[in-house]
Design a protein around this motif. Structure first.
Motif, PDB file in Angstrom:
ATOM      1  N   UNK A  30       6.831 -11.202   7.457  1.00  0.00           N
ATOM      2  CA  UNK A  30       5.983 -10.623   6.327  1.00  0.00           C
ATOM      3  C   UNK A  30       6.946  -9.075   5.755  1.00  0.00           C
ATOM      4  N   UNK A  31       7.747  -9.254   5.350  1.00  0.00           N
ATOM      5  CA  UNK A  31       8.247  -7.522   4.357  1.00  0.00           C
ATOM      6  C   UNK A  31       7.442  -7.406   3.408  1.00  0.00           C
ATOM      7  N   UNK A  32       7.106  -5.766   2.881  1.00  0.00           N
ATOM      8  CA  UNK A  32       5.669  -6.019   2.515  1.00  0.00           C
ATOM      9  C   UNK A  32       6.816  -4.645   1.544  1.00  0.00           C
ATOM     10  N   UNK A  33       7.189  -4.808   0.318  1.00  0.00           N
ATOM     11  CA  UNK A  33       7.969  -3.818  -0.080  1.00  0.00           C
ATOM     12  C   UNK A  33       7.935  -3.761  -1.913  1.00  0.00           C
ATOM     13  N   UNK A  34       7.978  -2.923  -2.450  1.00  0.00           N
ATOM     14  CA  UNK A  34       7.378  -3.021  -4.005  1.00  0.00           C
ATOM     15  C   UNK A  34       8.619  -3.555  -4.874  1.00  0.00           C
ATOM     16  N   UNK A  35      10.044  -3.453  -4.277  1.00  0.00           N
ATOM     17  CA  UNK A  35      11.243  -4.283  -4.754  1.00  0.00           C
ATOM     18  C   UNK A  35      11.358  -4.693  -3.495  1.00  0.00           C
ATOM     19  N   UNK A  36      11.216  -5.800  -3.163  1.00  0.00           N
ATOM     20  CA  UNK A  36      11.578  -6.506  -1.303  1.00  0.00           C
ATOM     21  C   UNK A  36      13.465  -7.399  -1.888  1.00  0.00           C
ATOM     22  N   UNK A  37      14.169  -6.905  -2.620  1.00  0.00           N
ATOM     23  CA  UNK A  37      15.001  -7.862  -2.781  1.00  0.00           C
ATOM     24  C   UNK A  37      16.381  -7.478  -1.858  1.00  0.00           C
ATOM     25  N   UNK A  38      15.938  -6.414  -1.114  1.00  0.00           N
ATOM     26  CA  UNK A  38      17.281  -6.219  -0.061  1.00  0.00           C
ATOM     27  C   UNK A  38      16.143  -6.462   1.549  1.00  0.00           C
ATOM     28  N   UNK A  47       5.600  -9.058  -2.249  1.00  0.00           N
ATOM     29  CA  UNK A  47       5.747  -8.164  -3.619  1.00  0.00           C
ATOM     30  C   UNK A  47       4.892  -7.362  -3.823  1.00  0.00           C
ATOM     31  N   UNK A  48       4.827  -6.699  -3.213  1.00  0.00           N
ATOM     32  CA  UNK A  48       3.433  -5.111  -4.011  1.00  0.00           C
ATOM     33  C   UNK A  48       3.144  -3.883  -3.779  1.00  0.00           C
ATOM     34  N   UNK A  49       2.583  -3.933  -4.104  1.00  0.00           N
ATOM     35  CA  UNK A  49       2.873  -1.760  -4.493  1.00  0.00           C
ATOM     36  C   UNK A  49       1.407  -1.707  -3.871  1.00  0.00           C
ATOM     37  N   UNK A  62      -4.093 -15.585   7.673  1.00  0.00           N
ATOM     38  CA  UNK A  62      -3.312 -15.856   9.581  1.00  0.00           C
ATOM     39  C   UNK A  62      -1.940 -14.587   9.688  1.00  0.00           C
ATOM     40  N   UNK A  63      -1.803 -13.797   9.010  1.00  0.00           N
ATOM     41  CA  UNK A  63      -1.428 -12.437   9.689  1.00  0.00           C
ATOM     42  C   UNK A  63      -2.133 -12.008  11.287  1.00  0.00           C
ATOM     43  N   UNK A  64      -0.614 -11.940  12.595  1.00  0.00           N
ATOM     44  CA  UNK A  64      -1.430 -12.214  13.540  1.00  0.00           C
ATOM     45  C   UNK A  64      -1.605 -10.854  14.356  1.00  0.00           C
ATOM     46  N   UNK A  65      -0.484  -9.824  13.411  1.00  0.00           N
ATOM     47  CA  UNK A  65       0.074  -8.442  13.274  1.00  0.00           C
ATOM     48  C   UNK A  65      -0.227  -7.147  12.859  1.00  0.00           C
ATOM     49  N   UNK A  66      -0.168  -6.225  12.272  1.00  0.00           N
ATOM     50  CA  UNK A  66       0.572  -5.459  11.310  1.00  0.00           C
ATOM     51  C   UNK A  66       1.340  -4.242  11.472  1.00  0.00           C
ATOM     52  N   UNK A  67       2.110  -4.201  10.656  1.00  0.00           N
ATOM     53  CA  UNK A  67       2.532  -2.405  11.203  1.00  0.00           C
ATOM     54  C   UNK A  67       2.736  -1.934   9.717  1.00  0.00           C
ATOM     55  N   UNK A  68       2.392  -0.523   9.643  1.00  0.00           N
ATOM     56  CA  UNK A  68       2.479  -0.043   8.736  1.00  0.00           C
ATOM     57  C   UNK A  68       3.392   0.762   8.705  1.00  0.00           C
ATOM     58  N   UNK A  69       4.321   0.636   8.613  1.00  0.00           N
ATOM     59  CA  UNK A  69       6.060   1.864   8.280  1.00  0.00           C
ATOM     60  C   UNK A  69       5.864   2.538   6.857  1.00  0.00           C
ATOM     61  N   UNK A  70       5.478   1.851   5.721  1.00  0.00           N
ATOM     62  CA  UNK A  70       5.388   2.648   4.815  1.00  0.00           C
ATOM     63  C   UNK A  70       6.148   4.443   4.315  1.00  0.00           C
ATOM     64  N   UNK A  71       5.972   4.776   3.618  1.00  0.00           N
ATOM     65  CA  UNK A  71       6.632   5.859   3.214  1.00  0.00           C
ATOM     66  C   UNK A  71       6.516   6.530   1.762  1.00  0.00           C
ATOM     67  N   UNK A  72       5.651   7.419   1.596  1.00  0.00           N
ATOM     68  CA  UNK A  72       4.817   8.502   0.437  1.00  0.00           C
ATOM     69  C   UNK A  72       6.622   8.310  -0.732  1.00  0.00           C
ATOM     70  N   UNK A  73       6.457   7.919  -1.881  1.00  0.00           N
ATOM     71  CA  UNK A  73       7.546   7.584  -2.859  1.00  0.00           C
ATOM     72  C   UNK A  73       7.522   9.427  -3.556  1.00  0.00           C
ATOM     73  N   UNK A  74       6.730  10.785  -3.027  1.00  0.00           N
ATOM     74  CA  UNK A  74       6.714  11.615  -2.915  1.00  0.00           C
ATOM     75  C   UNK A  74       6.980  12.632  -1.554  1.00  0.00           C
ATOM     76  N   UNK A  75       6.836  13.641  -2.270  1.00  0.00           N
ATOM     77  CA  UNK A  75       6.568  14.976  -0.882  1.00  0.00           C
ATOM     78  C   UNK A  75       5.531  16.086  -1.416  1.00  0.00           C
ATOM     79  N   UNK A  76       4.517  15.388  -2.178  1.00  0.00           N
ATOM     80  CA  UNK A  76       3.363  16.451  -2.666  1.00  0.00           C
ATOM     81  C   UNK A  76       2.356  15.810  -1.692  1.00  0.00           C
ATOM     82  N   UNK A  77       0.616  16.444  -1.944  1.00  0.00           N
ATOM     83  CA  UNK A  77      -0.203  15.783  -1.153  1.00  0.00           C
ATOM     84  C   UNK A  77      -0.753  14.408  -1.434  1.00  0.00           C
ATOM     85  N   UNK A  78      -0.756  14.166  -3.537  1.00  0.00           N
ATOM     86  CA  UNK A  78      -1.141  13.045  -4.217  1.00  0.00           C
ATOM     87  C   UNK A  78      -0.193  11.746  -3.628  1.00  0.00           C
TER      88      UNK A  78
END
Length: 291
Positions: A30-38, A47-49, A62-78
């Motif tokens: 399962x590939x989680x993205x805000x815009x998963x068309x690609x 499609x999840x934010x 029924x997810x057996x493994x999780x990989x969290x490889x998300x990236x921030x959409x900005x370079x600030x602490x928030x």
């Protein structure tokens, strides 16, 4: 990995490369993205934010493994905190609510957690006193993952990746090619990197090991002085060596913020083998592809 149901949260360069490998291994991915068309083919789009807890109801069961490889959409602490801490917390809560209890969880962290500034060698046992918010947020996320996994008896692993490069990640090549790369006279700034394909392979390797949790340093075999990389790139492209300029106070502060040599000894000892063991092999492939 055949028969596993693996959620890859964040399918950017590393996540997408990983997802392709896991599908080839026979897993349902399962590939989680805000815009998963690609997403890669055969990856189930979600499609999840991550910043919106109410959207977690769309998570699969029924997810057996999780990989969290998300990236921030900005370079600030928030922006960092919104994804790596609050987003991760939302996801873990959502998985629990959906009835999923992954037995293996992997977080793609960063070598920014290390604050050494004198060119020291660091590994998984080295102190982590990051000078910047990015490293501090990553450490908080690593702790959150471990705290979630512990009462469930799950394995939590955080792989601290160096600078990721590869197709589409050509910043150093572009600096040299445009003539904007410069080197400070008389200084050495150690840098650490990993090719995107090796980063994906390393995460897959850690998932396959199963019981191997804790922290991992994800870098190639050869920390390199930034100017040595510039010079090598210039020679390969038939360009003049980047000019040497007097070191400014600002440049010194930058070097102090990131000047360490990261060791991949644990990853190597576990049986992992690199496609691109140094920047030379990785950038050579990139330059060949660009011709």
């Amino acid at each position: 990995m055949k028969g596993e149901r693996i959620l890859v949260a964040g399918c950017g360069d590393v996540g997408s490369a990983l997802a392709r490998r896991l599908v080839a291994d026979g897993a349902t991915v399962f590939g989680l993205r805000r815009r998963p068309e690609h997403l890669p083919s055969d990856v189930v789009p979600i499609a999840i934010d991550l910043r919106r807890s109410e959207e977690m109801k769309r998570l699969p069961a029924g997810v057996t493994c999780l990989v969290f490889a998300a990236a921030a959409d900005g370079s600030d602490e928030g922006s960092y905190r919104a994804i790596y801490v609050e987003g991760l917390r939302n996801l873990l809560s959502g998985l629990a609510a959906s009835g999923s209890a992954p037995s293996r969880l992997v977080f793609t962290s960063s070598t920014a957690v290390y604050g050494q500034t004198g060119g020291e060698w660091v590994d998984e046992t080295s102190s982590t006193e990051p000078p910047g918010f990015s490293g501090r947020v990553m450490l908080e996320a690593e702790a959150l993952l471990a705290e979630h996994a512990s009462p469930l008896g799950a394995t939590a692993a955080s792989i601290r990746l160096g600078g990721i490069y590869g197709p589409g990640r050509t910043r150093l090549v572009d600096l040299v090619r445009s003539g904007r790369a410069t080197c400070a006279e008389g200084s050495c700034r150690w840098t650490n990197r990993i090719h995107v394909e090796d980063a994906a392979d390393a995460v897959r390797h850690i998932l396959r090991i199963g019981a191997a949790g804790g922290t991992w340093v994800g870098v190639d075999d050869e920390p390199a002085d930034q100017c040595a990389v510039y010079d090598w790139l210039a020679e390969r492209m038939g360009l003049p060596r980047p000019p040497r300029v007097p070191e400014s106070a600002e440049a010194r502060r930058g070097a102090e913020a990131s000047n360490k040599r990261c060791s991949n000894r644990r990853l190597r000892a576990s049986g992992f083998r690199f496609r691109f063991p140094s920047f030379r092999e990785g950038y050579a492939r990139m330059l060949e592809g660009g011709r």
